[in-house]
Design a protein around this motif. Structure first.
Motif, PDB file in Angstrom:
ATOM      1  N   SER A 288       0.832  -1.208   0.000  1.00  0.00           N
ATOM      2  CA  SER A 288       0.000   0.000   0.000  1.00  0.00           C
ATOM      3  C   SER A 288       0.862   1.252   0.000  1.00  0.00           C
ATOM      4  CB  SER A 288      -0.959  -0.009   1.193  1.00  0.00           C
ATOM      5  OG  SER A 288      -0.258   0.062   2.421  1.00  0.00           O
ATOM      6  N   ASN A 318      -4.991  -9.670   0.713  1.00  0.00           N
ATOM      7  CA  ASN A 318      -6.228  -8.920   0.509  1.00  0.00           C
ATOM      8  C   ASN A 318      -7.149  -9.008   1.722  1.00  0.00           C
ATOM      9  OD1 ASN A 318      -5.828  -7.854  -2.090  1.00  0.00           O
ATOM     10  ND2 ASN A 318      -6.371  -9.810  -3.046  1.00  0.00           N
ATOM     11  N   PRO A 319      -7.890  -7.920   2.026  1.00  0.00           N
ATOM     12  CA  PRO A 319      -7.847  -6.648   1.313  1.00  0.00           C
ATOM     13  C   PRO A 319      -6.645  -5.807   1.734  1.00  0.00           C
ATOM     14  CG  PRO A 319      -9.412  -6.516   3.106  1.00  0.00           C
ATOM     15  CD  PRO A 319      -8.918  -7.936   3.084  1.00  0.00           C
ATOM     16  N   MET A 322      -5.794   0.831   2.936  1.00  0.00           N
ATOM     17  CA  MET A 322      -6.201   1.956   2.101  1.00  0.00           C
ATOM     18  C   MET A 322      -4.984   2.691   1.543  1.00  0.00           C
ATOM     19  SD  MET A 322      -8.771   5.121   3.006  1.00  0.00           S
ATOM     20  CE  MET A 322     -10.141   3.973   3.207  1.00  0.00           C
ATOM     21  N   SER A 323      -5.096   3.121   0.292  1.00  0.00           N
ATOM     22  CA  SER A 323      -4.043   3.910  -0.354  1.00  0.00           C
ATOM     23  C   SER A 323      -4.694   4.722  -1.467  1.00  0.00           C
ATOM     24  CB  SER A 323      -2.960   2.993  -0.940  1.00  0.00           C
ATOM     25  OG  SER A 323      -3.417   2.390  -2.135  1.00  0.00           O
ATOM     26  N   SER A 325      -4.752   3.941  -4.344  1.00  0.00           N
ATOM     27  CA  SER A 325      -5.323   2.979  -5.283  1.00  0.00           C
ATOM     28  C   SER A 325      -6.679   2.452  -4.840  1.00  0.00           C
ATOM     29  CB  SER A 325      -4.355   1.795  -5.464  1.00  0.00           C
ATOM     30  OG  SER A 325      -3.175   2.204  -6.128  1.00  0.00           O
ATOM     31  N   THR A 326      -7.156   2.910  -3.684  1.00  0.00           N
ATOM     32  CA  THR A 326      -8.453   2.468  -3.187  1.00  0.00           C
ATOM     33  C   THR A 326      -9.547   3.251  -3.905  1.00  0.00           C
ATOM     34  OG1 THR A 326      -7.443   2.069  -1.021  1.00  0.00           O
ATOM     35  CG2 THR A 326      -9.840   2.095  -1.109  1.00  0.00           C
ATOM     36  N   ARG A 327      -9.996   2.702  -5.022  1.00  0.00           N
ATOM     37  CA  ARG A 327     -11.032   3.351  -5.826  1.00  0.00           C
ATOM     38  C   ARG A 327     -12.105   2.325  -6.171  1.00  0.00           C
ATOM     39  NH1 ARG A 327      -6.303   4.767  -8.175  1.00  0.00           N
ATOM     40  NH2 ARG A 327      -6.665   3.355  -9.932  1.00  0.00           N
ATOM     41  N   ARG A 330     -12.135   0.432 -11.044  1.00  0.00           N
ATOM     42  CA  ARG A 330     -10.768   0.090 -11.459  1.00  0.00           C
ATOM     43  C   ARG A 330     -10.830  -0.785 -12.706  1.00  0.00           C
ATOM     44  NH1 ARG A 330      -6.543   0.722  -8.179  1.00  0.00           N
ATOM     45  NH2 ARG A 330      -5.501  -0.932  -9.334  1.00  0.00           N
ATOM     46  N   ARG A 334      -6.053  -4.368  -7.648  1.00  0.00           N
ATOM     47  CA  ARG A 334      -4.868  -3.751  -7.054  1.00  0.00           C
ATOM     48  C   ARG A 334      -3.684  -4.713  -7.007  1.00  0.00           C
ATOM     49  NH1 ARG A 334      -6.742  -1.109  -1.463  1.00  0.00           N
ATOM     50  NH2 ARG A 334      -4.524  -0.563  -1.378  1.00  0.00           N
TER      51      ARG A 334
END
Length: 371
Positions: A288, A318-319, A322-323, A325-327, A330, A334
């Motif tokens: 992350s 996983n999961p 949060m970063s 890339s947390t959208r 996608r 990730r």
């Protein structure tokens, strides 16, 4: 296939210039005529295509405990592969083995000497770092003060391009694996140690001295296990194959080969399970963090780990925390598994000589010796 007129339009060259270039490439055996394409009135244009047998490249990976050799033809088809375990990777020992295996590879593919365009060589990094180069079980002893590309070039008589294994693996995955449609990503490469190959907008990012992505020696557990680099708590001490081998050795168990790793996983071996839990625990926050720094389309896990184990590792990671890339929307997950397995670094290595020829601004050479 293309005719001269189409080539001239794409290359923004005059028809006469294209005719001269095409004629030379045909004479050299790099292009072949494919007949005439009938389209409308007039004399149909002659079509040309790349001759797969016109040129070859070889990729060689020297890892801590094995060698991988691959041969690619002019259109990128894998013509031959060889994977073998080695106990001694000192240059005096391993170069004669490479010469023998290279001869076998030539015989298997029928590569004429004049058709070999070069050799790509990959080895574990880091390069030229005081206290971190050619030390410990995850790097290659015996190469201090020696230039690997020069040694192999002198032994084979071929041009040799040197790259670190993780960067080459990312190139291999970009051209032959899961990232063929992905232009910006990171590849976490499991050799004996742990590295990161970075592809940014379709090109490898290497850093000023070829050592970008040396995540194995990023500290994930401050004050943790002692590392051969002199630090404590390096990620490599928890989330690498060497860390797994160390656990097995402490339990009086022998080091498994590739097939043995699969057996351990399928048998629900407790040491394998312990390593998977520990590796995923240390990898998750590091991945992350990489997302926050690089903002990649995805991060790929690959290398010398069997696919089943990589899939299990991804499942346990996983999961991800949060970063950036947390959208919700996608195009790629990730985290994903690579598709080229044990061959990925050698495949990337085999593309390097062609990149040297076709994109000379791309500096893929590590010219200084390993100190």
């Amino acid at each position: 296939m293309m005719g001269r007129t189409q080539i001239a339009k794409l290359a923004h060259l005059s028809p006469q210039a294209v005719t001269n270039i095409v004629d030379e490439l045909v004479a050299d055996g790099l292009l072949i005529e494919k007949g005439r394409l009938r389209s409308g009135r007039g004399q149909p244009p002659i079509q040309f295509a790349v001759n797969p047998d016109g040129a070859f490249t070889v990729g060689i990976e020297i890892a801590a405990d094995h060698l991988v050799l691959v041969a690619l033809d002019m259109v990128g088809t894998l013509r031959a592969e060889r994977v073998m375990q080695v106990e001694n990777t000192d240059p005096d020992h391993v170069i004669p083995i490479i010469l023998l295996e290279l001869a076998k590879l030539r015989g298997q593919t029928g590569i004429a000497p004049e058709r070999l365009q070069g050799i790509g060589l990959v080895m574990p990094g880091p390069f030229e770092i005081d206290g971190m180069t050619s030390v410990g079980p995850t790097t290659l002893p015996g190469w201090q003060g020696k230039n690997p590309a020069t040694l192999l070039s002198d032994a084979t008589g071929e041009d040799v391009v040197l790259e670190n294994d993780a960067s080459a693996a990312a190139v291999g995955e970009r051209f032959f694996g899961a990232a063929q449609a992905i232009s910006s990503f990171g590849l976490v490469y499991f050799g004996a140690g742990l590295g990161l190959g970075i592809i940014h907008e379709g090109r490898p990012y290497r850093g000023a001295y070829g050592n970008a992505g040396e995540i194995g020696h990023a500290v994930s557990a401050p004050g943790g296990r002692e590392c051969t680099c002199g630090q404590r708590g390096c990620l490599e001490r928890y989330a690498s194959l060497y860390a797994l081998y160390e656990k097995l050795s402490l339990a009086g168990r022998e080091r498994p080969d590739f097939a043995g790793l699969i057996d351990l996983y399928r048998q629900n071996d407790p040491i394998m399970d312990e390593w998977l839990s520990e590796a995923s625990l240390h990898l998750a926050p590091m991945l992350s963090t990489l997302e926050n720094i690089l903002d990649p389309e995805t991060i790929i896990l690959g290398g010398a780990l069997p696919d089943e184990i990589v899939d299990e590792l991804i499942s346990r990671i996983n999961p991800l925390p949060m970063s950036v890339s947390t959208r919700a929307v996608r195009t790629q997950p990730r985290l994903m598994r690579g598709h080229t397995g044990q061959l990925t670094a050698a495949l990337g290595a085999a593309t390097l000589p062609l990149w040297e020829i076709m994109t000379p601004k791309l500096d893929t050479k590590v010219s200084a010796p390993l100190d």
